[in-house]
Design a protein around this motif. Sequence first.
Motif, mmCIF file in Angstrom:
data_model
loop_
_atom_site.group_PDB
_atom_site.id
_atom_site.type_symbol
_atom_site.label_atom_id
_atom_site.label_comp_id
_atom_site.label_asym_id
_atom_site.label_seq_id
_atom_site.Cartn_x
_atom_site.Cartn_y
_atom_site.Cartn_z
ATOM 1 N N LEU A 334 7.986 -15.886 -20.458
ATOM 2 C CA LEU A 334 8.944 -15.579 -21.512
ATOM 3 C C LEU A 334 10.173 -16.479 -21.436
ATOM 4 N N GLU A 335 10.608 -16.782 -20.217
ATOM 5 C CA GLU A 335 11.865 -17.496 -20.029
ATOM 6 C C GLU A 335 11.712 -19.014 -20.149
ATOM 7 N N ARG A 336 10.591 -19.548 -19.689
ATOM 8 C CA ARG A 336 10.327 -20.981 -19.766
ATOM 9 C C ARG A 336 8.906 -21.214 -20.270
ATOM 10 N N PRO A 337 8.622 -20.829 -21.516
ATOM 11 C CA PRO A 337 7.239 -20.856 -21.994
ATOM 12 C C PRO A 337 6.617 -22.248 -21.990
ATOM 13 N N ALA A 338 7.375 -23.306 -22.321
ATOM 14 C CA ALA A 338 6.797 -24.653 -22.367
ATOM 15 C C ALA A 338 6.351 -25.095 -20.979
ATOM 16 N N GLU A 339 7.166 -24.812 -19.975
ATOM 17 C CA GLU A 339 6.809 -25.204 -18.619
ATOM 18 C C GLU A 339 5.644 -24.373 -18.093
ATOM 19 N N PHE A 340 5.652 -23.100 -18.430
ATOM 20 C CA PHE A 340 4.535 -22.240 -18.030
ATOM 21 C C PHE A 340 3.245 -22.752 -18.655
ATOM 22 N N ARG A 341 3.290 -23.021 -19.936
ATOM 23 C CA ARG A 341 2.106 -23.504 -20.659
ATOM 24 C C ARG A 341 1.591 -24.803 -20.068
ATOM 25 N N SER A 342 2.495 -25.732 -19.798
ATOM 26 C CA SER A 342 2.090 -27.020 -19.246
ATOM 27 C C SER A 342 1.419 -26.866 -17.888
ATOM 28 N N ALA A 343 2.041 -26.038 -17.036
ATOM 29 C CA ALA A 343 1.467 -25.835 -15.705
ATOM 30 C C ALA A 343 0.109 -25.164 -15.781
ATOM 31 N N LEU A 344 -0.033 -24.193 -16.685
ATOM 32 C CA LEU A 344 -1.318 -23.507 -16.847
ATOM 33 C C LEU A 344 -2.392 -24.464 -17.324
ATOM 34 N N LEU A 345 -2.096 -25.267 -18.340
ATOM 35 C CA LEU A 345 -3.096 -26.202 -18.865
ATOM 36 C C LEU A 345 -3.496 -27.224 -17.810
#
Length: 370
Positions: A334-345
Amino acid sequence: MTLFDGIVSRHIETPRLSVSVWEREGDDVATPAERTVVFLHGLVGSSRLWQEMLQDLPSDLRAVAIDLRGYGGTENAPVDATRGVRDFSDDLAATLDALGIPAPHLVGWSLGAAVALQYALEHPVLSLTLESPISPYGWGGTRRDGSRLSDEDAGAGAGAVNPAFVARLTERDTTADAESSPRSVFRATFVAPGYASDHEDEWVAAVLETSTAVGNYPGDVVHTDTWPGYAPGSTGVVNALAPRNFDVSGIVALEPKPPVLWIRGEVDAIVSDASLAEPGSLGKLGIIPDWPGDDVAPPQPMVSQMRDVLTAYAAGGGDVTELALPGVGHSPHLERPAEFRSALLTRIGYVGAPADPAPPTEAIILRSAD
């Protein structure tokens, strides 16, 4: 029920219970497992909290979020705490079977990470993304090496939960007029100071989708003469995380070892080595009186315990990435969605989308067999 654009919710009937799943319109159910990502929510909330992340994933992935028993739209069947989180992991296995997903990329947040680890001990997974996971030795009542502080697990279990918060959950209180209100708890513990979102009402609605029926959240409490005066009962989700019931440190010996992403916020108030939700920490701060000291009831070093287990996992041949985000609390997605998404991908080995913003390299610690 409010759904974000492109998100749909439906019920799946399994041999165990009726389960609510959240998906995206247009996702192909024939998508192979290597391009399927399954999300599990945390201790208080529902899959409603994953909606932004589901929206933001590439369209050629299949994304599914599952409400655990007693949460969201899933049946509020009681939790047998003596089985740890196996009620949840067995439910997950039945749900994935009904959905035709044999071996997913699993993403678990807080409680969901505990369920993901338990599931991985018993079923094949392609990767594990652990967001703000609780300790592999459970919640409360352990030293750094995982040894238990007492035979009764004093200080662990449902007694750690504020009854006023439970009462307001039951009342479906949406106000912020007290520290114990769900909205106030969300602001104070789910996210770091300064977080703001146009979707806060939706996130609070998710928190309120936590069942407080008997056998669900938090569970029954056993009183004891041992500080701080309570021990876990036999039912309910918080008691399922007591160390006598829950220990997933056995992932160190898992073969084959799925790659792991551990993503957390550096100012997480819930999961840390000085958690404000853990009695040892609160006793040391003087918030809970009569603390018997570090020798008897030390703060549980939750982050250090997870790091020790994942370091051993890596030493045994596993691939582990730790991403610690500065200024982030308990909810990186929720707080850093772009970074979370990048790390997950990156973790799932996704190829095919434009490059995402890279996570801050200074916050990444990579440990692998290579």
